[in-house]
Design an enzyme around this catalytic site. Structure first.
Site: not given
Ligand code: DAK
Length: 260
Positions: A66, A111, A114, A134
């Site tokens: 997400a 997400g 998922e 998460e």
């Molecule tokens: N959201 C927004 N932007 C994201 C993103 C995300 N999930 N993942 C990556 N980006 C963006 C980065 O901020 C970066 O943007 P800029 O800085 O270039 O503007 C760009 O994509 C490239 O990412 P990185 O520079 O970080 O790339 P790397 O190769 O260094 O790293 C990575 C890749 C996938 C390991 C890293 O980006 C990362 O850890 N991303 C986050 C992964 C993550 O934690 N995903 C979210 C999981 S939680 C809810 C319902 C559902 C959820 C939560 C709440 N409620 C109902 C409230 C569930 C949420 C999830 O999915």
């Protein structure tokens, strides 16, 4: 169908849906969830669609979860609303009358993981990575991760991924049964399309019955689930496709199914 966050392509009986936010690694924002819902509602009504493939734009990511920038600003009520809406979309994909194949080209996190689990078959490039990070954000998964993951790979492995937030490679995901087919990045879409066109040649009414039987039965006690199977088997026995399939076998030829 024109969308801001999705690209839709038709290829014969196949619909190919690409999540298209490569600058954010295809993270699903509120608009993407709304567009996914509209897109799958339209595909469900389109009788020419027999199978769908969902993938991510670019080479790096399927869906990196997400959109964290939106989640950061949410309070409890907004979080509940988002989770409710997202679950409607993923449950809708799971209950589609035709198979949805995830072609996982890169990161499938949160997400994104998922979303792959709401699909019926997962094909992954050996560059893909899976995880439910998460916990690193102080959250539990909001789109079925705590429920579909243990059902797919067992409670022990699911809790490992959920509690550590670590990523696993596509090869590990394949060995754990989270991924059905492992390919090279170059062969990913061809493999997904080959599986899709193979299914599209089957009886669409039997495919629909199969999906419904599994979808309904998996949440029921076994004795009730078996009754669901009996009803679908009985239904299929009354179709033209069953007559054609059995006749073609005896006549040693390829069946020509009509979907009725
Ligand atoms: N959201 C927004 N932007 C994201 C993103 C995300 N999930 N993942 C990556 N980006 C963006 C980065 O901020 C970066 O943007 P800029 O800085 O270039 O503007 C760009 O994509 C490239 O990412 P990185 O520079 O970080 O790339 P790397 O190769 O260094 O790293 C990575 C890749 C996938 C390991 C890293 O980006 C990362 O850890 N991303 C986050 C992964 C993550 O934690 N995903 C979210 C999981 S939680 C809810 C319902 C559902 C959820 C939560 C709440 N409620 C109902 C409230 C569930 C949420 C999830 O999915």
């Amino acid at each position: 169908m024109n969308f801001e966050t999705l690209l839709i392509e038709k290829d014969g009986p196949m619909a190919i849906v690409t999540v298209n936010r490569p600058k954010a690694l295809n993270a699903l924002n509120i608009l993407a969830f709304a567009e996914l819902k509209k897109c799958f509602e339209a595909l469900r009504e389109d009788e020419t669609v027999r199978v769908a493939i969902i993938t991510g734009a670019g080479e790096k990511s399927f869906v990196a979860g997400a959109d964290i920038t939106e989640i950061a600003a949410m309070d409890m009520a907004a979080g509940r609303d988002l989770s409710y809406r997202g679950n409607i979309v993923f449950s809708m994909i799971e209950a589609m009358p035709f198979p949805v194949i995830a072609a996982v080209n890169g990161f499938a996190l949160g997400g994104g993981c998922e979303l792959t689990m709401a699909c019926h078959i997962r094909v992954a490039s050996d560059k893909a990575k899976f995880g439910q990070p998460e916990i690193n954000l102080g959250l539990t998964p909001g789109y079925g991760g705590t429920q579909r993951l243990p059902r797919l790979i067992g409670r022990g492995r699911a809790l490992d991924l959920l509690l550590t937030g670590r990523m696993i490679t596509a090869k590990e995901a394949f060995e754990w049964g989270l991924v059905n087919y492992l390919t090279t990045p170059e062969e990913l879409m061809d493999t997904a399309k080959k599986i899709a066109s193979g299914i599209a040649e089957k009886s669409s009414s039997a495919v629909r019955s199969m999906l419904e039987a599994v979808h309904t039965g998996i949440n029921l006690p076994l004795d009730q689930a078996i009754q669901v199977e009996v009803q679908h088997f009985a239904y299929c026995n009354g179709t033209e496709d069953k007559n054609e399939g059995t006749r073609a076998f005896m006549e040693k030829r390829k069946p020509e199914f009509k979907g009725r």
